[in-house]
Every structure is written in C-alpha cells, then in structure tokens.
Design a protein around this motif. Sequence first.
Motif, PDB file in Angstrom:
ATOM      1  N   GLY A  19      -5.653   5.813  -1.289  1.00 56.49           N
ATOM      2  CA  GLY A  19      -5.340   6.037   0.044  1.00 56.49           C
ATOM      3  C   GLY A  19      -5.891   4.918   1.058  1.00 56.49           C
ATOM      4  N   LEU A  20      -6.829   4.200   0.647  1.00 54.67           N
ATOM      5  CA  LEU A  20      -7.393   3.159   1.540  1.00 54.67           C
ATOM      6  C   LEU A  20      -6.502   2.148   1.660  1.00 54.67           C
ATOM      7  N   VAL A  21      -5.908   1.589   0.388  1.00 54.44           N
ATOM      8  CA  VAL A  21      -4.983   0.565   0.439  1.00 54.44           C
ATOM      9  C   VAL A  21      -3.842   0.783   1.133  1.00 54.44           C
ATOM     10  N   VAL A  22      -3.216   2.196   1.146  1.00 55.04           N
ATOM     11  CA  VAL A  22      -2.192   2.370   2.033  1.00 55.04           C
ATOM     12  C   VAL A  22      -2.448   2.379   3.563  1.00 55.04           C
ATOM     13  N   LEU A  23      -3.681   3.188   3.818  1.00 47.88           N
ATOM     14  CA  LEU A  23      -4.079   2.798   5.230  1.00 47.88           C
ATOM     15  C   LEU A  23      -4.383   1.259   5.606  1.00 47.88           C
ATOM     16  N   ALA A  24      -4.907   0.536   4.837  1.00 53.49           N
ATOM     17  CA  ALA A  24      -5.075  -0.795   5.110  1.00 53.49           C
ATOM     18  C   ALA A  24      -3.950  -1.542   5.272  1.00 53.49           C
ATOM     19  N   ASP A  25      -2.742  -0.992   4.569  1.00 53.79           N
ATOM     20  CA  ASP A  25      -1.435  -1.899   4.689  1.00 53.79           C
ATOM     21  C   ASP A  25      -0.849  -1.623   5.846  1.00 53.79           C
ATOM     22  N   LYS A  26      -1.025  -0.201   6.298  1.00 54.74           N
ATOM     23  CA  LYS A  26      -0.382   0.396   7.776  1.00 54.74           C
ATOM     24  C   LYS A  26      -1.043  -0.226   8.673  1.00 54.74           C
ATOM     25  N   PHE A  27      -2.036  -0.065   8.779  1.00 51.88           N
ATOM     26  CA  PHE A  27      -2.971  -0.589  10.221  1.00 51.88           C
ATOM     27  C   PHE A  27      -3.434  -1.772  10.130  1.00 51.88           C
ATOM     28  N   ILE A  28      -4.034  -2.659   9.035  1.00 47.12           N
ATOM     29  CA  ILE A  28      -4.477  -4.003   9.321  1.00 47.12           C
ATOM     30  C   ILE A  28      -3.279  -4.910   9.370  1.00 47.12           C
ATOM     31  N   ASN A  29      -2.352  -4.657   8.127  1.00 43.08           N
ATOM     32  CA  ASN A  29      -1.140  -5.618   8.510  1.00 43.08           C
ATOM     33  C   ASN A  29      -0.259  -5.279   9.464  1.00 43.08           C
ATOM     34  N   ASN A  30      -0.273  -5.938  10.670  1.00 44.45           N
ATOM     35  CA  ASN A  30       0.679  -5.464  11.579  1.00 44.45           C
ATOM     36  C   ASN A  30       1.632  -6.424  11.426  1.00 44.45           C
ATOM     37  N   TYR A  31       2.500  -5.655  11.054  1.00 42.99           N
ATOM     38  CA  TYR A  31       4.080  -6.507  10.744  1.00 42.99           C
ATOM     39  C   TYR A  31       4.781  -6.593  11.626  1.00 42.99           C
ATOM     40  N   SER A  32       5.228  -7.870  11.908  1.00 45.62           N
ATOM     41  CA  SER A  32       6.050  -8.089  13.185  1.00 45.62           C
ATOM     42  C   SER A  32       7.635  -7.738  12.880  1.00 45.62           C
ATOM     43  N   GLU A  33       8.525  -7.979  13.871  1.00 43.13           N
ATOM     44  CA  GLU A  33       9.956  -7.767  13.864  1.00 43.13           C
ATOM     45  C   GLU A  33      10.642  -8.812  12.837  1.00 43.13           C
ATOM     46  N   VAL A  34      11.453  -8.280  11.922  1.00 35.12           N
ATOM     47  CA  VAL A  34      11.988  -8.932  10.753  1.00 35.12           C
ATOM     48  C   VAL A  34      13.433  -9.111  10.880  1.00 35.12           C
ATOM     49  N   GLU A  35      14.210  -9.905  10.464  1.00 32.40           N
ATOM     50  CA  GLU A  35      15.683  -9.992  10.414  1.00 32.40           C
ATOM     51  C   GLU A  35      16.283  -9.645   8.936  1.00 32.40           C
ATOM     52  N   ILE A  36      17.211  -8.805   8.691  1.00 31.64           N
ATOM     53  CA  ILE A  36      17.753  -8.639   7.542  1.00 31.64           C
ATOM     54  C   ILE A  36      19.321  -9.200   7.544  1.00 31.64           C
ATOM     55  N   LYS A  46      17.763  -6.583  13.342  1.00 32.07           N
ATOM     56  CA  LYS A  46      16.536  -6.808  13.091  1.00 32.07           C
ATOM     57  C   LYS A  46      15.631  -5.609  13.209  1.00 32.07           C
ATOM     58  N   THR A  47      14.568  -5.474  12.437  1.00 31.86           N
ATOM     59  CA  THR A  47      13.786  -4.102  12.348  1.00 31.86           C
ATOM     60  C   THR A  47      12.352  -4.600  12.385  1.00 31.86           C
ATOM     61  N   LYS A  48      11.617  -3.310  12.490  1.00 37.20           N
ATOM     62  CA  LYS A  48      10.018  -3.537  12.298  1.00 37.20           C
ATOM     63  C   LYS A  48       9.707  -3.761  10.694  1.00 37.20           C
ATOM     64  N   LEU A  54      15.130   0.283   1.542  1.00 37.30           N
ATOM     65  CA  LEU A  54      16.191   1.455   1.756  1.00 37.30           C
ATOM     66  C   LEU A  54      16.207   1.593   3.004  1.00 37.30           C
ATOM     67  N   SER A  55      14.936   2.057   3.374  1.00 37.97           N
ATOM     68  CA  SER A  55      14.753   2.600   5.152  1.00 37.97           C
ATOM     69  C   SER A  55      15.163   1.672   5.997  1.00 37.97           C
ATOM     70  N   SER A  56      14.926   0.358   5.650  1.00 35.52           N
ATOM     71  CA  SER A  56      15.041  -0.573   6.639  1.00 35.52           C
ATOM     72  C   SER A  56      16.632  -0.925   6.677  1.00 35.52           C
ATOM     73  N   LEU A  57      17.175  -0.960   5.622  1.00 37.00           N
ATOM     74  CA  LEU A  57      18.798  -1.054   5.738  1.00 37.00           C
ATOM     75  C   LEU A  57      19.466   0.345   6.517  1.00 37.00           C
ATOM     76  N   ALA A  58      18.743   1.597   6.459  1.00 33.89           N
ATOM     77  CA  ALA A  58      19.341   2.661   7.058  1.00 33.89           C
ATOM     78  C   ALA A  58      19.314   2.467   8.513  1.00 33.89           C
ATOM     79  N   GLU A  59      18.012   1.717   8.762  1.00 36.89           N
ATOM     80  CA  GLU A  59      17.749   1.651  10.474  1.00 36.89           C
ATOM     81  C   GLU A  59      18.991   0.772  10.904  1.00 36.89           C
ATOM     82  N   GLY A  60      19.535  -0.094  10.071  1.00 30.48           N
ATOM     83  CA  GLY A  60      20.738  -1.116  10.531  1.00 30.48           C
ATOM     84  C   GLY A  60      21.951  -0.359  10.144  1.00 30.48           C
ATOM     85  N   LYS A  61      21.890   1.105   9.852  1.00 30.56           N
ATOM     86  CA  LYS A  61      23.304   1.897   9.399  1.00 30.56           C
ATOM     87  C   LYS A  61      23.968   1.548   8.338  1.00 30.56           C
ATOM     88  N   ILE A  62      23.216   0.931   7.371  1.00 32.58           N
ATOM     89  CA  ILE A  62      23.749   0.625   6.079  1.00 32.58           C
ATOM     90  C   ILE A  62      22.948   1.567   5.190  1.00 32.58           C
TER      91      ILE A  62
END
Length: 368
Positions: A19-36, A46-48, A54-62
């Motif tokens: 659980g701590l690993v998941v939380l660390a990844d979510k809150f410590i790693n502040n991912y920037s905008e990326v392009e697919i 572009k998406t966060k 899978l979910s990022s492609l869905a954000e792009g309506k794929i």
Amino acid sequence: MGLFATILVLSGISVSLAGLVVLADKFINNYSEVEIDVNDGKKKFKTKGGSSLLSSLAEGKIFVPSACGGKGSCGLCKVKVLSDVGPILPTEAPYLSKDEIAQNVRLSCQVKVKKSLKVWLPEHLFAISEYRSKVEKIVDLTYDIKEITLKLIDPPTIEFKAGQYIQLIIPPYGDVKEPVMRAYSMSSQPSMKDRIELIIRKVPGGLATTYIHEHLKVGEELRFIGPFGEFYLRESNSKIIAIAGGSGMAPIRSIILDMYEKKIERETYFFFGARSKRDLFYVDFFKNLEKLYPSFHFIPALSEPKPEDNWEGEVGLITQVVEKYLDRFSPDQVEAYLCGSPGMINASIEVLKKFGLKEEKIFYDKFA
C-alpha cells in the motif's frame, strides 16, 4: 508467538508495504503530461502520466478490448509498444508468446505510462465508440440472473456482429470509489440497433454485478464501450453445435436470433446446461422458436435436478448430453460455438475433439 499468528503479522506487513508503494508512486512521483503516438502519427494525444496504457488510450478515445476490465486476467488488451517501458512483468508473461515478446507486445493494462511513448495497434479499434444509454428494463430471469435492456442515447444506434460484447462502465458506489469496467456479451440481435440486451449473473463479491443486481434502477444512465470480440458466426454451410451454461446464453441467443431473422437454414443444436430447474431460463422462448424455425433444436439439460423439478428432459453434465447426440453429425460438416465458464468450455472442447472435430472449427467465448 505461534506460526499462524506470525504469518498473519508478516502478511499484514506485506500488505502495508504494498500500500505504501502505491501511495508513494501516486503522490511522490508527480507525473507530468505525456504524449502517446499511435501508429506512427495516425493519432496523437496528450494525457497525464501515471495511469495504465489501457486507461490512457481510453482517455484518447481509443478503446482496447479488455474482458476483465483491466485486472490483468484475460490477456486481451495486447498492444505493440515501440518505446522502452521496462521489462515484461510477471502479470503479463503468462499471456504473451515468445513471438509476441520479441515483437514488443505488452498487456496495456499492466504497462504504466510514465513518459511519452509510441504504440501500434489494429486500426479497426479506432472505430470502437463510447455510448451513453438509459436503463429501459430490468427483468429477473432467475434468482441470480437479470436481463438488462439499455436504450441508446448518444450515439443513438450501434452496429455489431451477433456474438460480440461491450464493456459496461459501472459508476462509483458505496465503498467503490472508482468506476469499474466489465465485459458482457449482447444477447439481442444486431437488427435492434437502438438498444441492447445483456444477461448478467450475480457473482458473489463482484463489484460490477453487485451494483447491477442490488443498486441499478430503471431510468438510470449507464455508459459502455464497444463493440468488441471475435466470437461470431462464420460463413459456411456447416451444421452448428452450440453449447452454453448460465449467462453464457447471451451471445448464443444473439447469434440464433440473427440467423432466424436472416433465414439462415443451417441445422443448429443448442445445448444449454443448468444445475436444477431454478437455474433454467428462456426455455419457453426457445421452444416456441423451434416451432417457427425448423432448422433449430433446443436441448436444455439439468445436472442435478431436484425431485420437485419434475424434470423430464435430459439429465447429466452438458458434455455428457452433447455426446449422446454426436452420432447425428459428421465431424467434417460441423462447427461448434461455446460460451460459459473455462471449465465447461475446456470439457466441451475435449469432447468435440475426441469426436473428431478439428480445433479450428471450435469457436468459444470463455469468461475471464
């Protein structure tokens, strides 16, 4: 401290660390905008960063097919990743062949998007859409199976092949804080373009089916994505053996209704297995269809009929019942269509192969 207590403590520590690993990844790693980049610039968006591919492609309506809703248990959401996203994960390896691994194929639900990347996927997925619909009707087919009718709102119509499925998006409810996506086959015929019907069995503890059976109301709005799937009737003159159990009825019903409407005269035997009479449904519907459609034969069977069922039909596992009818067929003149649990499908395949039916003539939709 006893061994059992020690195991419980260690398990608790492991869960806490995960659980701590998941939380660390979510809150410590502040991912920037990326392009697919999809198919060498065919589509770019572009998406966060930080979500699954899978979910990022869905954000792009794929919308990539995923019968398990992204849980990593169906192996359908394969995408060729042309950028370095790290090594194959243990959760992916069972679903990837050596050739696929060599070609950089990955399970998109298991790949996290941390930087801009390039992917390649079949372009027919570009045509898959997200739909808004309204729950028009809910019918109890058995004590644990419901028929849900969804009237389309936007887009107002859908084109699909009988036997295909959609991915229903279940909204957050109760302790479920994020939307849940699950795959369900359409049980209605493709000619009914402005609405679809689904047959959904309640799975104990299932996030989606609990919502559908205990919370869903007529008039509610639901979204879904589709259509998906390669389970549909092949064009041939072969006779048909169809085998299903429980909510596996759905795609078979769609295929049979489509055949009836199109006046496809191929001898068809539909074997439907249930435990006792309370698990049967649509019996009168298919018996009436038999009278209208001479090429169609419906054979329901109970594996554990109760005395009060007064059952006079076939008794036994559905594979045992199928074996009794195989002398009516020649293996070189048959196709088989199966839908249900992995156990039922695997047993059916063995029976059919023993009969002499070639594997390429056996089509199935196995529950994830």
